[in-house]
Design a protein around this motif. Structure first.
Motif, PDB file in Angstrom:
ATOM      1  N   TYR A  25       0.825  -1.210   0.000  1.00 52.80           N
ATOM      2  CA  TYR A  25       0.000   0.000   0.000  1.00 52.80           C
ATOM      3  C   TYR A  25       0.859   1.260   0.000  1.00 52.80           C
ATOM      4  CZ  TYR A  25      -3.883  -3.116   0.968  1.00 52.80           C
ATOM      5  OH  TYR A  25      -4.819  -4.117   0.873  1.00 52.80           O
ATOM      6  N   LEU A  26       1.966   1.223   0.720  1.00 55.39           N
ATOM      7  CA  LEU A  26       2.810   2.415   0.814  1.00 55.39           C
ATOM      8  C   LEU A  26       3.459   2.755  -0.525  1.00 55.39           C
ATOM      9  CD1 LEU A  26       4.570   1.940   4.278  1.00 55.39           C
ATOM     10  CD2 LEU A  26       2.634   3.410   3.694  1.00 55.39           C
ATOM     11  N   VAL A  27       3.817   1.756  -1.286  1.00 55.55           N
ATOM     12  CA  VAL A  27       4.481   1.998  -2.576  1.00 55.55           C
ATOM     13  C   VAL A  27       3.455   2.215  -3.686  1.00 55.55           C
ATOM     14  CG1 VAL A  27       6.006   1.014  -4.324  1.00 55.55           C
ATOM     15  CG2 VAL A  27       6.552   0.730  -1.887  1.00 55.55           C
ATOM     16  N   GLU A  28       2.467   1.341  -3.762  1.00 54.25           N
ATOM     17  CA  GLU A  28       1.465   1.444  -4.824  1.00 54.25           C
ATOM     18  C   GLU A  28       0.537   2.638  -4.612  1.00 54.25           C
ATOM     19  OE1 GLU A  28       0.493  -0.086  -8.460  1.00 54.25           O
ATOM     20  OE2 GLU A  28       1.645  -1.354  -7.088  1.00 54.25           O
TER      21      GLU A  28
ATOM     22  N   ALA B 252      10.362  -3.237  -6.457  1.00 55.41           N
ATOM     23  CA  ALA B 252      11.182  -4.305  -5.877  1.00 55.41           C
ATOM     24  C   ALA B 252      12.314  -4.706  -6.821  1.00 55.41           C
ATOM     25  CB  ALA B 252      10.306  -5.519  -5.556  1.00 55.41           C
ATOM     26  N   ALA B 253      12.045  -4.685  -8.128  1.00 55.54           N
ATOM     27  CA  ALA B 253      13.071  -5.050  -9.104  1.00 55.54           C
ATOM     28  C   ALA B 253      14.089  -3.938  -9.315  1.00 55.54           C
ATOM     29  CB  ALA B 253      12.405  -5.404 -10.435  1.00 55.54           C
ATOM     30  N   ALA B 254      13.614  -2.695  -9.347  1.00 61.62           N
ATOM     31  CA  ALA B 254      14.501  -1.571  -9.666  1.00 61.62           C
ATOM     32  C   ALA B 254      15.256  -1.042  -8.460  1.00 61.62           C
ATOM     33  CB  ALA B 254      13.678  -0.432 -10.287  1.00 61.62           C
ATOM     34  N   GLU B 255      14.633  -1.110  -7.290  1.00 62.26           N
ATOM     35  CA  GLU B 255      15.217  -0.504  -6.086  1.00 62.26           C
ATOM     36  C   GLU B 255      15.195  -1.483  -4.913  1.00 62.26           C
ATOM     37  OE1 GLU B 255      16.689   2.253  -6.074  1.00 62.26           O
ATOM     38  OE2 GLU B 255      15.921   3.410  -7.777  1.00 62.26           O
ATOM     39  N   PRO B 256      15.853  -2.641  -5.047  1.00 62.60           N
ATOM     40  CA  PRO B 256      15.792  -3.624  -3.954  1.00 62.60           C
ATOM     41  C   PRO B 256      16.394  -3.104  -2.654  1.00 62.60           C
ATOM     42  CG  PRO B 256      17.463  -4.236  -5.569  1.00 62.60           C
ATOM     43  CD  PRO B 256      16.667  -3.126  -6.174  1.00 62.60           C
ATOM     44  N   GLY B 257      17.412  -2.252  -2.748  1.00 57.99           N
ATOM     45  CA  GLY B 257      18.006  -1.704  -1.536  1.00 57.99           C
ATOM     46  C   GLY B 257      17.074  -0.743  -0.827  1.00 57.99           C
ATOM     47  N   VAL B 258      16.350   0.056  -1.590  1.00 59.43           N
ATOM     48  CA  VAL B 258      15.385   0.982  -0.991  1.00 59.43           C
ATOM     49  C   VAL B 258      14.238   0.193  -0.364  1.00 59.43           C
ATOM     50  CG1 VAL B 258      13.843   2.922  -1.425  1.00 59.43           C
ATOM     51  CG2 VAL B 258      16.008   2.756  -2.658  1.00 59.43           C
ATOM     52  N   LEU B 259      13.765  -0.830  -1.076  1.00 55.87           N
ATOM     53  CA  LEU B 259      12.720  -1.678  -0.515  1.00 55.87           C
ATOM     54  C   LEU B 259      13.192  -2.333   0.776  1.00 55.87           C
ATOM     55  CD1 LEU B 259       9.948  -3.107  -0.701  1.00 55.87           C
ATOM     56  CD2 LEU B 259      11.091  -4.899  -2.030  1.00 55.87           C
ATOM     57  N   ASP B 260      14.438  -2.780   0.801  1.00 53.11           N
ATOM     58  CA  ASP B 260      14.977  -3.412   1.997  1.00 53.11           C
ATOM     59  C   ASP B 260      14.925  -2.451   3.186  1.00 53.11           C
ATOM     60  OD1 ASP B 260      16.542  -5.835   3.064  1.00 53.11           O
ATOM     61  OD2 ASP B 260      17.838  -4.165   3.629  1.00 53.11           O
ATOM     62  N   GLY B 261      15.278  -1.205   2.952  1.00 54.92           N
ATOM     63  CA  GLY B 261      15.218  -0.221   4.026  1.00 54.92           C
ATOM     64  C   GLY B 261      13.803   0.027   4.497  1.00 54.92           C
ATOM     65  N   LEU B 262      12.844   0.059   3.558  1.00 55.69           N
ATOM     66  CA  LEU B 262      11.442   0.241   3.920  1.00 55.69           C
ATOM     67  C   LEU B 262      10.945  -0.943   4.744  1.00 55.69           C
ATOM     68  CD1 LEU B 262       8.668   1.603   3.718  1.00 55.69           C
ATOM     69  CD2 LEU B 262       8.392   0.518   1.472  1.00 55.69           C
ATOM     70  N   LEU B 263      11.241  -2.152   4.298  1.00 51.36           N
ATOM     71  CA  LEU B 263      10.787  -3.337   5.026  1.00 51.36           C
ATOM     72  C   LEU B 263      11.435  -3.429   6.407  1.00 51.36           C
ATOM     73  CD1 LEU B 263      10.829  -5.949   2.122  1.00 51.36           C
ATOM     74  CD2 LEU B 263       8.831  -4.849   3.147  1.00 51.36           C
ATOM     75  N   ALA B 264      12.683  -2.983   6.525  1.00 46.85           N
ATOM     76  CA  ALA B 264      13.351  -2.994   7.829  1.00 46.85           C
ATOM     77  C   ALA B 264      12.629  -2.074   8.815  1.00 46.85           C
ATOM     78  CB  ALA B 264      14.813  -2.577   7.678  1.00 46.85           C
ATOM     79  N   LYS B 265      12.266  -0.867   8.342  1.00 46.52           N
ATOM     80  CA  LYS B 265      11.546   0.052   9.226  1.00 46.52           C
ATOM     81  C   LYS B 265      10.188  -0.514   9.624  1.00 46.52           C
ATOM     82  CE  LYS B 265      13.600   4.549   8.271  1.00 46.52           C
ATOM     83  NZ  LYS B 265      13.313   6.002   8.187  1.00 46.52           N
ATOM     84  N   LEU B 266       9.503  -1.100   8.666  1.00 45.13           N
ATOM     85  CA  LEU B 266       8.176  -1.645   8.952  1.00 45.13           C
ATOM     86  C   LEU B 266       8.250  -2.841   9.888  1.00 45.13           C
ATOM     87  CD1 LEU B 266       6.602  -1.403   5.382  1.00 45.13           C
ATOM     88  CD2 LEU B 266       6.006  -0.020   7.386  1.00 45.13           C
ATOM     89  N   SER B 267       9.231  -3.710   9.705  1.00 46.77           N
ATOM     90  CA  SER B 267       9.325  -4.886  10.573  1.00 46.77           C
ATOM     91  C   SER B 267       9.645  -4.492  12.008  1.00 46.77           C
ATOM     92  CB  SER B 267      10.366  -5.871  10.037  1.00 46.77           C
ATOM     93  OG  SER B 267      11.664  -5.312  10.047  1.00 46.77           O
ATOM     94  N   THR B 268      10.495  -3.492  12.200  1.00 43.18           N
ATOM     95  CA  THR B 268      10.795  -3.019  13.557  1.00 43.18           C
ATOM     96  C   THR B 268       9.552  -2.437  14.209  1.00 43.18           C
ATOM     97  OG1 THR B 268      13.099  -2.567  13.023  1.00 43.18           O
ATOM     98  CG2 THR B 268      12.166  -1.384  14.904  1.00 43.18           C
ATOM     99  N   ALA B 269       8.836  -1.596  13.464  1.00 41.66           N
ATOM    100  CA  ALA B 269       7.635  -0.968  14.020  1.00 41.66           C
ATOM    101  C   ALA B 269       6.557  -2.006  14.318  1.00 41.66           C
ATOM    102  CB  ALA B 269       7.105   0.084  13.050  1.00 41.66           C
ATOM    103  N   MET B 270       6.359  -2.974  13.438  1.00 38.57           N
ATOM    104  CA  MET B 270       5.305  -3.968  13.662  1.00 38.57           C
ATOM    105  C   MET B 270       5.648  -4.903  14.819  1.00 38.57           C
ATOM    106  SD  MET B 270       2.924  -3.031  11.760  1.00 38.57           S
ATOM    107  CE  MET B 270       3.604  -1.358  11.886  1.00 38.57           C
TER     108      MET B 270
ATOM    109  N   ARG C 232      14.888 -13.723  -0.974  1.00 42.28           N
ATOM    110  CA  ARG C 232      15.898 -12.667  -0.997  1.00 42.28           C
ATOM    111  C   ARG C 232      15.395 -11.382  -0.348  1.00 42.28           C
ATOM    112  NH1 ARG C 232      16.629  -8.888  -5.076  1.00 42.28           N
ATOM    113  NH2 ARG C 232      15.121 -10.042  -6.348  1.00 42.28           N
ATOM    114  N   LEU C 233      14.148 -11.014  -0.636  1.00 39.54           N
ATOM    115  CA  LEU C 233      13.649  -9.704  -0.234  1.00 39.54           C
ATOM    116  C   LEU C 233      12.855  -9.710   1.071  1.00 39.54           C
ATOM    117  CD1 LEU C 233      12.333  -8.545  -3.737  1.00 39.54           C
ATOM    118  CD2 LEU C 233      14.399  -7.708  -2.587  1.00 39.54           C
ATOM    119  N   ILE C 234      12.093 -10.762   1.303  1.00 41.84           N
ATOM    120  CA  ILE C 234      11.074 -10.726   2.361  1.00 41.84           C
ATOM    121  C   ILE C 234      11.437 -11.534   3.597  1.00 41.84           C
ATOM    122  CG2 ILE C 234       8.630 -11.083   2.863  1.00 41.84           C
ATOM    123  CD1 ILE C 234       9.329  -9.003   0.626  1.00 41.84           C
ATOM    124  N   ARG C 235      11.970 -12.741   3.390  1.00 39.28           N
ATOM    125  CA  ARG C 235      12.188 -13.639   4.523  1.00 39.28           C
ATOM    126  C   ARG C 235      12.960 -12.987   5.680  1.00 39.28           C
ATOM    127  NH1 ARG C 235      12.763 -18.872   6.257  1.00 39.28           N
ATOM    128  NH2 ARG C 235      12.269 -19.918   4.307  1.00 39.28           N
TER     129      ARG C 235
END
Length: 339
Positions: free
Chosen positions: A148-151, A165-183, A215-218
């Motif tokens: 939802y945040l990206v789309e 996810a394909a073009a900016e995997p590093g940026v996505l990784d940073g976003l998922l890291a913030k979300l996982s900590t908060a959740m 690679r991206l989610i686990r």
């Protein structure tokens, strides 16, 4: 001594009957909820601990469910990160995140800032609910929130998210890291407020291939679940429309895997013998009336071993679900004799 059937099932203990609750049981098809929506928006109901607690408890006044899930939205904690959104009717994000600058702009909130209204709702529900009814907290999985945040809103197959996810995997990784900590902080706060177990909704799990998911989610889901598990609160992981990922999800640290109706839950139970399973009647079956619902419930009970099984639907109740069908489901589960 724990007398909550839900918690016994989550730890795969013997139960006199299987526990039953239904995703989205607290609204949509209940006339009491619809009456409340005539004078209150969804945002107003979920934003008021008193009203949200009332809605959370509505289904228990009609049906002897074994759990009450707190009335909130997966987006509820995101304002603490600086995300602005509204509902139309699903989440619509004011400024979708498409760059490193967008990720950097997200705040790293203190745990007490994450949807305090939801935390108070959990406490109210736990105080009022019967002692033998489990109170469930929940959150959205990092990937599902990122969708939802990206789309910017829910759309078919989330093409902008997948391109990101394909073009900016590093940026996505940073976003998922913030979300996982908060959740993780958010679920722990719900547990501390009285939630007996928590569910992580990965509604858009199936958008990626297994290789991309690994690679991206686990790593982020693993960290979230590990952190929450340190509190001892049982974890349920709901996976939607991702048959190619189910064995990978089952290796994550959660006490139960909740699967949609597309999955052979009996086979999954045999494969994952150390986990509880939850589900998985097709919500559309209930639209077919009492007899269709009763047959589906009896088939589910016959195919799936009692130990470690929580009866639920494969997704949330549909708004037009007949109340009599819910009653037929409850009756079928309660009539089972467990040896």
């Amino acid at each position: 001594m724990n007398d909550k059937l839900m918690l016994k099932a989550l730890t795969r203990e013997h139960v006199p009957r299987r526990p039953l609750w239904i995703m989205r049981q607290a609204g949509r098809c209940l006339p009491e909820y619809r009456a409340m929506r005539e004078t209150h928006s969804f945002k107003a109901l979920s934003g008021s601990p008193k009203l949200a607690a009332d809605v959370s408890l509505l289904p228990l006044r009609r049906y002897p469910f074994d759990a009450a899930i707190v009335f909130a939205d997966i987006m509820s904690p995101l304002p603490a990160l600086g995300v602005q959104f509204d509902f139309a009717p699903g989440p619509v994000v004011a400024d979708p995140i498409r760059s490193q600058a967008g990720v950097d702009a997200l705040r790293d909130p203190d745990a007490e800032c994450l949807a305090p209204e939801v935390i108070e709702t959990v406490a109210r529900v736990r105080e009022i609910a019967p002692d033998d009814v489990a109170v469930l907290g929940f959150c959205g999985a990092p990937w599902t929130l990122a969708a939802y945040l990206v789309e910017g809103r829910g759309v078919k197959d989330f093409p902008t998210l997948r391109a990101f996810a394909a073009a900016e995997p590093g940026v996505l990784d940073g976003l998922l890291a913030k979300l996982s900590t908060a959740m993780a902080d958010y679920l722990i706060a719900q547990a501390n407020a009285g939630a007996d177990a928590v569910q992580v909704f990965d509604s858009w799990a199936g958008l990626l291939s297994l290789a991309d998911w690994e690679r991206l989610i686990r790593p982020h889901l693993q960290r979230l679940l590990d952190t929450v598990g340190e509190t001892g609160v049982p974890r349920i992981l709901f996976v939607q429309n991702a048959p190619h990922l189910l064995d990978a999800y089952a290796k994550l640290p959660a006490e139960a895997i909740s699967v949609d109706w597309r999955t052979d839950i009996a086979a999954a139970q045999r494969r994952w013998s150390d986990r509880a399973v939850q589900g998985n009647i097709d919500p559309a079956v209930l639209l077919g009336g009492e007899d269709a619902t009763r047959r589906a419930a009896q088939d589910l009970l016959a195919r799936v071993e009692t130990r470690g099984h929580i009866v639920n639907l494969g997704h949330g109740l549909l708004p037009e679900t007949p109340l009599a069908s819910i009653g037929a489901l409850v009756e079928a589960v309660h009539r089972e004799v467990v040896p």
